[in-house]
Enzyme design. Structure first.
Site, PDB file in Angstrom:
ATOM      1  N   GLY A  17       0.822  -1.255   0.021  1.00  0.00           N
ATOM      2  CA  GLY A  17      -0.048   0.001   0.097  1.00  0.00           C
ATOM      3  C   GLY A  17       0.807   1.305  -0.088  1.00  0.00           C
ATOM      4  O   GLY A  17       2.227   1.049   0.124  1.00  0.00           O
ATOM      5  N   PRO A  18       0.137   2.423  -0.225  1.00  0.00           N
ATOM      6  CA  PRO A  18       1.006   3.653  -0.264  1.00  0.00           C
ATOM      7  C   PRO A  18       1.611   3.939   1.126  1.00  0.00           C
ATOM      8  O   PRO A  18       1.460   3.320   2.238  1.00  0.00           O
ATOM      9  CB  PRO A  18      -0.007   4.682  -0.632  1.00  0.00           C
ATOM     10  CG  PRO A  18      -1.399   3.915  -0.928  1.00  0.00           C
ATOM     11  CD  PRO A  18      -1.355   2.600  -0.631  1.00  0.00           C
ATOM     12  N   PRO A  19       2.453   4.932   1.069  1.00  0.00           N
ATOM     13  CA  PRO A  19       3.123   5.206   2.269  1.00  0.00           C
ATOM     14  C   PRO A  19       2.077   5.677   3.630  1.00  0.00           C
ATOM     15  O   PRO A  19       1.146   6.525   3.043  1.00  0.00           O
ATOM     16  CB  PRO A  19       4.247   6.264   2.038  1.00  0.00           C
ATOM     17  CG  PRO A  19       4.381   6.167   0.589  1.00  0.00           C
ATOM     18  CD  PRO A  19       2.972   5.657   0.031  1.00  0.00           C
ATOM     19  N   GLY A  20       2.398   5.276   4.917  1.00  0.00           N
ATOM     20  CA  GLY A  20       1.713   6.091   5.821  1.00  0.00           C
ATOM     21  C   GLY A  20       0.430   5.498   6.024  1.00  0.00           C
ATOM     22  O   GLY A  20      -0.410   6.000   6.520  1.00  0.00           O
ATOM     23  N   VAL A  21       0.037   4.168   5.488  1.00  0.00           N
ATOM     24  CA  VAL A  21      -1.214   3.620   5.671  1.00  0.00           C
ATOM     25  C   VAL A  21      -1.247   2.541   6.857  1.00  0.00           C
ATOM     26  O   VAL A  21      -2.180   1.908   7.119  1.00  0.00           O
ATOM     27  CB  VAL A  21      -1.663   2.925   4.335  1.00  0.00           C
ATOM     28  CG1 VAL A  21      -2.308   3.816   3.372  1.00  0.00           C
ATOM     29  CG2 VAL A  21      -0.705   2.030   3.938  1.00  0.00           C
TER      30      VAL A  21
ATOM     31  N   LYS B 249       1.513   0.026   7.512  1.00  0.00           N
ATOM     32  CA  LYS B 249       2.159  -1.175   7.260  1.00  0.00           C
ATOM     33  C   LYS B 249       3.050  -1.630   8.251  1.00  0.00           C
ATOM     34  O   LYS B 249       3.030  -2.696   8.738  1.00  0.00           O
ATOM     35  CB  LYS B 249       2.967  -1.278   5.801  1.00  0.00           C
ATOM     36  CG  LYS B 249       1.826  -0.962   4.567  1.00  0.00           C
ATOM     37  CD  LYS B 249       2.376  -1.091   3.403  1.00  0.00           C
ATOM     38  CE  LYS B 249       3.496  -0.039   3.141  1.00  0.00           C
ATOM     39  NZ  LYS B 249       3.373   1.716   3.016  1.00  0.00           N
ATOM     40  N   THR B 250       3.963  -0.825   8.457  1.00  0.00           N
ATOM     41  CA  THR B 250       4.899  -0.937   9.497  1.00  0.00           C
ATOM     42  C   THR B 250       4.489  -1.142  10.877  1.00  0.00           C
ATOM     43  O   THR B 250       4.763  -2.000  11.662  1.00  0.00           O
ATOM     44  CB  THR B 250       6.065   0.275   9.514  1.00  0.00           C
ATOM     45  OG1 THR B 250       6.287   0.562   8.162  1.00  0.00           O
ATOM     46  CG2 THR B 250       7.222   0.028  10.497  1.00  0.00           C
TER      47      THR B 250
ATOM     48  N   SER C 203      -2.562   4.008 -18.921  1.00  0.00           N
ATOM     49  CA  SER C 203      -3.713   4.284 -18.642  1.00  0.00           C
ATOM     50  C   SER C 203      -3.933   5.819 -18.879  1.00  0.00           C
ATOM     51  O   SER C 203      -5.209   6.074 -18.639  1.00  0.00           O
ATOM     52  CB  SER C 203      -3.881   4.087 -16.959  1.00  0.00           C
ATOM     53  OG  SER C 203      -3.238   4.960 -16.444  1.00  0.00           O
TER      54      SER C 203
ATOM     55  N   LYS D 148      -7.181   5.184  -7.399  1.00  0.00           N
ATOM     56  CA  LYS D 148      -7.490   6.154  -8.523  1.00  0.00           C
ATOM     57  C   LYS D 148      -8.949   6.763  -7.954  1.00  0.00           C
ATOM     58  O   LYS D 148      -8.903   8.216  -7.903  1.00  0.00           O
ATOM     59  CB  LYS D 148      -7.556   5.627  -9.770  1.00  0.00           C
ATOM     60  CG  LYS D 148      -6.241   5.383 -10.387  1.00  0.00           C
ATOM     61  CD  LYS D 148      -6.376   4.888 -11.788  1.00  0.00           C
ATOM     62  CE  LYS D 148      -5.110   4.483 -12.413  1.00  0.00           C
ATOM     63  NZ  LYS D 148      -4.937   3.871 -13.752  1.00  0.00           N
TER      64      LYS D 148
HETATM   65  P1  ADP Z   1       3.783   2.483   6.345  1.00  0.00           P
HETATM   66  O1  ADP Z   1       4.624   1.618   6.918  1.00  0.00           O
HETATM   67  O2  ADP Z   1       2.650   2.085   5.709  1.00  0.00           O
HETATM   68  O3  ADP Z   1       4.512   3.838   5.429  1.00  0.00           O
HETATM   69  P2  ADP Z   1       3.369   3.528   9.193  1.00  0.00           P
HETATM   70  O4  ADP Z   1       2.929   2.263   9.644  1.00  0.00           O
HETATM   71  O5  ADP Z   1       4.483   4.136   9.314  1.00  0.00           O
HETATM   72  O6  ADP Z   1       3.121   3.626   7.653  1.00  0.00           O
HETATM   73  O7  ADP Z   1       2.493   4.461   9.552  1.00  0.00           O
HETATM   74  C1  ADP Z   1       2.567   5.869   9.783  1.00  0.00           C
HETATM   75  C2  ADP Z   1       1.654   6.415  11.064  1.00  0.00           C
HETATM   76  O8  ADP Z   1       0.235   6.318  10.681  1.00  0.00           O
HETATM   77  C3  ADP Z   1       2.016   5.522  12.106  1.00  0.00           C
HETATM   78  O9  ADP Z   1       2.245   6.396  13.255  1.00  0.00           O
HETATM   79  C4  ADP Z   1       0.715   4.669  12.264  1.00  0.00           C
HETATM   80  O10 ADP Z   1       0.530   4.609  13.650  1.00  0.00           O
HETATM   81  C5  ADP Z   1      -0.421   5.778  11.789  1.00  0.00           C
HETATM   82  N1  ADP Z   1      -1.455   4.960  11.239  1.00  0.00           N
HETATM   83  C6  ADP Z   1      -1.607   4.465   9.799  1.00  0.00           C
HETATM   84  N2  ADP Z   1      -2.840   3.710   9.827  1.00  0.00           N
HETATM   85  C7  ADP Z   1      -3.379   3.744  10.799  1.00  0.00           C
HETATM   86  C8  ADP Z   1      -4.593   3.219  11.312  1.00  0.00           C
HETATM   87  N3  ADP Z   1      -5.554   2.794  10.766  1.00  0.00           N
HETATM   88  N4  ADP Z   1      -4.853   3.380  12.605  1.00  0.00           N
HETATM   89  C9  ADP Z   1      -4.030   4.321  13.586  1.00  0.00           C
HETATM   90  N5  ADP Z   1      -3.002   4.803  13.222  1.00  0.00           N
HETATM   91  C10 ADP Z   1      -2.606   4.723  11.755  1.00  0.00           C
END
Ligand code: ADP
Length: 886
Positions: free
Chosen positions: A407-411, A413-414, A782, A825
């Site tokens: 997935g995109p960054p900040g969702v 995953k980590t 696309s 999209k």
């Molecule tokens: P990724 O690894 O996908 O780039 P991160 O896991 O680093 O993203 O998440 C970025 C920040 O957003 C983290 O602080 C995370 O806790 C928060 N976050 C993302 N999704 C959620 C969610 N569904 N509920 C609560 N916090 C979330």
């Protein structure tokens, strides 16, 4: 060699502390004390001819065992008492300290002649030092001791026999026997020494030329004997006594050499190799200590060995490690290779060969609760994680697939991956693979290279120090391959349960068992992941969030966390929902929530500054600063160190915390948003403004950051019918542009862009198509429908609808083909405030993945052919369209 000398009746006396100068011996002394410097200056340095001085042994008061009468300088003392104590109030002693020091003078000394004198460089303080080389000449006895200025002088009487007396003694049969015996022993000693040191027969010449009573002194002076023995030698005025004493000492020396030799021979025969090594090592250590460069390497190596023993290595690796350790022990620290060998062994000792973090009994309910409390939404993903954990609970050694969050960054995953580790009670380590092109990054460099290191996996394991952590392989889609090998193939070995039992890191060069590790991977996109690697993983997609979801995440998770991180609480700062919505709309346009979190953090920082800089933050008791200041001043004035003082505050903790609690919390409003975050970065009118002129259409593209809205601009100018393309385009997108232009030219009449089929749309003009955000590389098929729409808009001079975005690949004949990333999209279109989305008909099935709330706010228009797209893209349909001939 000392010949008989005429002694004066008075001699300047240099005290010789705990040492004796014997006649015939040569010594070198450094004179630094004021009295000795004065003595040398006046008695030796400033004289024309080389003067004589007396060297009188003295001993420290502390060392005296026999206490004689206390006499002060100037007292007369007789020959009979052999030792006298003289209490001197010596004001020139060290550091000028006015101390009473008791010196015990010996009553016999040796007159000495300076052979060499050198003056040291004058210190800035005006002090000088002298180095004097003295030769002992003959014994004397002290009659009276007095001070002259700063140094001592003594009235003396010679002790050596006169020539006549000597001649008489030489006739004495006892003396003859004694001297013969002495010579025999001395010759023996000389030959033993010569054998050992392979020197020529120079010492033997001495035996022939020097009178025997002098020889006795010379020999004894060259041995290391105690102060007491030296004194008794000095006191042996009678030559017969002297000879027998010297014979005894020479013989003793001879015996000790012989015994030492015998022991060495014996020991050498018995010593096993390792003992010998040990002995040599001890000697080396002693030498090093002597040289002052003993840097405790020895202890370090021993500590390393202990650490290795407790590392729990498997037997074959332990053998290998011991071999390397033996090699290290034989090396000198300065030797090349020592350090690398040591660092390697440290790694072997640090690696968690057997250390595991105890897995707690897995409680699925608790795991689910913690996942829910940490992550909003993501129902399916969390369900899948629970399933995964359930399987592990039933079969701990199950070789399930590797979970890969895409997935995109900040969702999240980590943070999901770290939640898995927390649920299992295991340690978590993240290994970033973004940009890794070199296989050695994963597998390490061979130790033959300078600066070689283990790969990231081994390094990560060393860091967590357990062999069963959860390892997150972050951004597996970002590894590339080039001449330096293919990191993906190394990853294959890591993830393959058959192979990772004996993972071979090039640096480590011994297999390491990775089978206890749980691997989780993340990626932004699936396509770049090499198929064999993908095959080992189970892809779990995390779509971007809708604004509503972001709002919920912000209110429930991000704001409390951000406030906590900045030492604030909702008592100090409140961010109302409406403001969070504005931040989402105007300041972030991302699929995840990372920028949102950053913006919220910026607000929290601003609030923290305000709270912390409040003037009346801490009401201190009025007299406290004064008290503190005087304390500090008085201490500093003493030059002493400033110590911590416990000062009664008169303020309880409760009052302090109250001091920070502001009357009413700070509430974020629009003005504060603008002040802290700057003017809004995005607004919904952007699309309308950009499509205000004909020739611009709105596309939807897919990037590593999730879905994006992409404008396409076309313009015409006088020219020769060329097509210009800009905006960092890849080959596929360039071809799409060609196809689009061809299609539009072929349909020119149908579309009423030209009156007849024969008219060339490009007659006398060039077309330029640009994809803004020119710095970002773009590619993919696309954009086909978007390109056509832009061209039709350009040629017809009609504006495209600002509320409509589109995506779809187009064939040369105008069929609209499905594309990927539809969900992202559509979410992107929703983010940008677009109301209508044109999609290929065959993408209808993908819409089930789109959150219903988003779908409800959008009008989805499905297109089978290009004409359907054009029909929807322009206001009032496409009135110029005639019946298609196709
Ligand atoms: P990724 O690894 O996908 O780039 P991160 O896991 O680093 O993203 O998440 C970025 C920040 O957003 C983290 O602080 C995370 O806790 C928060 N976050 C993302 N999704 C959620 C969610 N569904 N509920 C609560 N916090 C979330």
């Amino acid at each position: 060699m000392a010949e008989s000398v005429e002694l004066p009746s008075r001699l300047a006396i240099l005290p010789f502390r705990n040492k004796v100068l014997l006649p015939g011996a040569i010594i070198r002394i450094r004179c630094t004390s004021l009295s000795s410097v004065k003595l040398v200056e006046q008695e030796l340095w400033q004289r024309e001819e080389k003067g004589l001085i007396g060297i009188l042994p003295v001993r420290d008061a502390a060392e005296t065992t026999t206490v004689g009468p206390m006499l002060s300088p100037g007292s007369e003392f007789g020959e009979r008492s052999s030792k006298i104590q003289v209490g001197i109030s010596d004001s020139h002693k060290v550091d000028g300290k006015n101390q009473q020091e008791v010196i015990h003078w010996h009553t016999r000394g040796v007159a000495a002649r300076a052979l060499h004198l050198s003056r040291g460089v004058e210190k800035p303080s005006g002090r000088v030092t002298y180095t004097v080389v003295l030769e002992g000449l003959c014994r004397f006895s002290v009659q009276e001791l007095s001070t002259r200025g700063t140094y001592y002088t003594a009235r003396i009487a010679p002790l050596d026999m006169t020539k006549a007396e000597m001649e008489q003694v030489e006739q004495d049969p006892d003396f003859i026997a004694l001297s013969r015996q002495f010579k025999v022993t001395a010759t023996e000693l000389i030959s033993v020494l010569e054998q050992k040191q392979k020197t020529g027969g120079r010492t033997k010449v001495l035996l022939e030329t020097v009178p025997v009573h002098k020889l006795a002194d010379i020999f004894v002076a060259s041995f290391e004997i105690s102060f007491e023995e030296q004194l008794s030698m000095l006191d042996s005025v009678d030559v017969k006594v002297r000879l027998s004493k010297a014979t005894e000492l020479v013989d003793r020396h001879l015996q000790s050499i012989r015994v030492a030799e015998k022991i060495t021979q014996k020991v050498e025969g018995q010593l096993s190799k390792s003992q010998k090594e040990f002995l040599l090592r001890q000697q080396m250590r002693a030498i090093k200590e002597e040289l002052g460069d003993n840097d405790d390497d020895e202890d370090d190596v021993a500590a390393l060995e202990r650490k290795m023993q407790s590392a729990g290595m498997p037997p074959n690796i332990w053998k290998h490690a011991q071999r390397e350790l033996r090699r290290l022990k034989k090396m000198q620290p300065q030797q090349p290779g020592y350090n690398s060998s040591r660092v390697y062994l440290e790694l072997l000792a640090d690696l968690p060969w057997q250390t595991v973090s105890e897995e707690c009994e897995l409680d699925l309910r608790a795991a689910k609760e913690s996942l829910d409390s940490d992550h909003y939404g993501l129902v399916k993903v969390k369900q899948r994680i629970i399933e995964y954990l359930a399987v592990r609970k039933l079969k701990p050694d199950a070789r399930g697939p590797v979970l890969c969050f895409v997935g995109p960054p900040g969702v999240g995953k980590t943070s999901l991956a770290s939640s898995i580790a927390a649920a299992l009670g295991r340690k978590f380590v993240r290994i970033s693979l973004g940009g890794v092109k070199d296989e050695a990054d994963i597998r390490g460099h061979r130790r033959t290279y300078i600066g070689s290191m283990p790969g990231r996996l081994i390094d990560g394991l060393k860091r967590v120090a357990v062999c069963n952590p959860v390892i997150l392989l972050d951004e597996v889609d970002k590894t590339g391959s080039d001449v330096r090998g293919d990191p993906a193939s190394a990853l294959l070995e890591v993830l393959d349960p058959e192979q990772n039992k004996t993972f071979n890191d090039h640096y480590l060069n011994v297999p390491f068992d990775l089978s206890k590790v749980i691997f989780v991977a993340t990626a932004n996109r699936v396509q770049p992941i090499p198929p064999p690697l993908l095959d080992r993983m189970e892809v779990i997609e995390l779509p971007g969030y809708t604004p509503e979801e972001k709002l919920r995440i912000a209110m429930r998770h991000l704001i409390p966390r951000v406030l906590d991180q900045h030492g604030l609480s909702s008592e100090f700062l409140r961010i109302p929902e409406a403001m969070v919505k504005l931040v989402i709309q105007r300041y972030t346009r991302e699929a995840g929530v990372r920028n949102l979190e950053r913006n919220l953090a910026a607000l929290a920082r601003a609030a923290a500054v305000r709270v912390a800089s409040k003037d009346n933050a801490m009401p201190l008791s009025k007299d406290m600063p004064r008290l503190g200041a005087t304390l500090l001043e008085s201490r500093l004035a003493d030059g002493a160190e400033v110590e911590m003082e416990v000062i009664p505050m008169g303020v309880s903790n409760h009052e302090i915390s109250n001091a920070f609690s502001v009357a009413s919390p700070m509430v974020v409003d629009e003005a504060m948003l603008e002040k802290v975050l700057g003017p809004p970065r995005y607004d919904d009118r952007e699309t309308a403004e950009r499509v205000a002129t004909p020739g611009v259409s709105v596309g939807l593209v897919w990037t590593a950051f999730g879905g994006e809205v992409q404008f396409v601009e076309a313009t015409a100018m006088a020219g020769k019918g060329d097509l210009h393309l800009t905006g960092q385009l890849g080959d596929v997108i360039k071809e799409s542009a060609q196809i689009a232009l061809t299609w539009v030219r072929a349909r020119a009449a149908d579309l009423k862009l030209a009156s007849t089929d024969e008219i060339n749309l490009l007659e006398g003009r060039d077309i330029h198509i640009h994809f803004p955000a020119g710095a970002v590389p773009k590619d993919g098929p696309s954009a086909g429908v978007t390109l056509v729409t832009a061209l039709v808009s350009l040629f017809s001079q009609r504006r495209v609808r600002a509320d409509t975005a589109m995506t779809g690949e187009m064939t040369l004949r105008g069929l609209v083909l499905p594309v990927g990333g539809v969900k992202d999209k559509v979410l992107a279109a929703h983010r940008y405030g677009i109301k209508r989305v044109i999609l290929p008909e065959r993408n209808l099935k993908d819409l089930v993945e789109v959150p219903p709330a988003v779908l409800a706010s959008l009008e989805i228009l499905l297109a089978k052919r290009m004409e359907d797209v054009l029909e929807q893209a322009f206001e009032g349909g496409c009135p110029w369209r005639q019946h298609s001939k196709l």
